[in-house]
Motif scaffolding. Structure first.
Motif, PDB file in Angstrom:
ATOM      1  N   VAL A  37      50.274  43.782  24.803  1.00  0.00           N
ATOM      2  CA  VAL A  37      49.707  43.614  23.464  1.00  0.00           C
ATOM      3  C   VAL A  37      48.670  44.717  23.271  1.00  0.00           C
ATOM      4  O   VAL A  37      47.682  44.785  24.011  1.00  0.00           O
ATOM      5  N   GLU A  38      48.928  45.580  22.290  1.00  0.00           N
ATOM      6  CA  GLU A  38      47.988  46.660  22.010  1.00  0.00           C
ATOM      7  C   GLU A  38      46.902  46.151  21.082  1.00  0.00           C
ATOM      8  O   GLU A  38      47.174  45.700  19.979  1.00  0.00           O
ATOM      9  N   LYS A  39      45.664  46.207  21.559  1.00  0.00           N
ATOM     10  CA  LYS A  39      44.531  45.848  20.725  1.00  0.00           C
ATOM     11  C   LYS A  39      43.266  46.369  21.375  1.00  0.00           C
ATOM     12  O   LYS A  39      43.177  46.470  22.600  1.00  0.00           O
ATOM     13  N   SER A  40      42.316  46.727  20.562  1.00  0.00           N
ATOM     14  CA  SER A  40      41.034  47.205  21.069  1.00  0.00           C
ATOM     15  C   SER A  40      40.073  46.028  21.141  1.00  0.00           C
ATOM     16  O   SER A  40      39.942  45.264  20.194  1.00  0.00           O
ATOM     17  N   GLU A  41      39.432  45.892  22.286  1.00  0.00           N
ATOM     18  CA  GLU A  41      38.536  44.768  22.500  1.00  0.00           C
ATOM     19  C   GLU A  41      37.420  45.198  23.447  1.00  0.00           C
ATOM     20  O   GLU A  41      37.666  45.894  24.431  1.00  0.00           O
ATOM     21  N   ASN A  63      42.140  48.954  25.681  1.00  0.00           N
ATOM     22  CA  ASN A  63      43.161  49.358  24.708  1.00  0.00           C
ATOM     23  C   ASN A  63      44.309  48.374  24.620  1.00  0.00           C
ATOM     24  O   ASN A  63      45.146  48.501  23.741  1.00  0.00           O
ATOM     25  N   GLY A  64      44.387  47.427  25.532  1.00  0.00           N
ATOM     26  CA  GLY A  64      45.481  46.476  25.483  1.00  0.00           C
ATOM     27  C   GLY A  64      45.356  45.404  26.538  1.00  0.00           C
ATOM     28  O   GLY A  64      44.494  45.459  27.422  1.00  0.00           O
ATOM     29  N   GLN A  65      46.224  44.410  26.403  1.00  0.00           N
ATOM     30  CA  GLN A  65      46.315  43.327  27.366  1.00  0.00           C
ATOM     31  C   GLN A  65      47.740  43.271  27.896  1.00  0.00           C
ATOM     32  O   GLN A  65      48.694  43.432  27.140  1.00  0.00           O
ATOM     33  N   TYR A 113      43.474  43.511  31.532  1.00  0.00           N
ATOM     34  CA  TYR A 113      42.951  44.324  30.437  1.00  0.00           C
ATOM     35  C   TYR A 113      42.959  45.778  30.890  1.00  0.00           C
ATOM     36  O   TYR A 113      42.496  46.117  31.967  1.00  0.00           O
TER      37      TYR A 113
END
Length: 114
Positions: A37-41, A63-65, A113
């Motif tokens: 899963v691409e997401k910034s966190e 940048n992802g999980q 992560y």
């Protein structure tokens, strides 16, 4: 069977190490089914220690999980290669490894992560 569908794969490469006799050991890369899963966190990055020896070292942007089934054999020193649907290969290092457990204590997912 995983809780979520795992339709993607990653290749995990271990860092070379030395055995008990001082001989170099080059482990073979292995693949794992996953969900990327691409997401910034913003997360807290931890050192490579375990248990009480593990300390927070910095706050970084992930940048992802990567969701993996059960308890996955992933180390902080590993290199993870992920090839997306367009054929682009990206290389990551784990920033945080978080096993998710059920009420009985068994790991049902491992979230990495990157």
């Amino acid at each position: 069977m995983a809780i979520i569908p795992l339709k993607q794969t990653i290749e995990v490469k271990r860092a070379p190490s030395v055995d008990d006799y001082g001989e170099p050991v080059n482990p073979t890369p292995f693949t794992l089914k996953c969900r990327f899963v691409e997401k910034s966190e913003l997360i807290k990055k931890y050192s490579s220690g375990t248990g009480a020896n593990q300390t927070m070292s910095a706050e970084v942007v992930a940048n992802g999980q990567i969701f993996l089934n059960g308890y996955a054999d992933i180390l902080y020193t590993d290199t993870i290669n992920y090839t997306d649907e367009s054929g682009r290969t990206r290389t990551f290092s784990p920033l945080k490894i978080e096993p998710k457990r059920n009420f009985g204590g068994k790991a049902i997912l491992t979230v990495v992560y990157v």
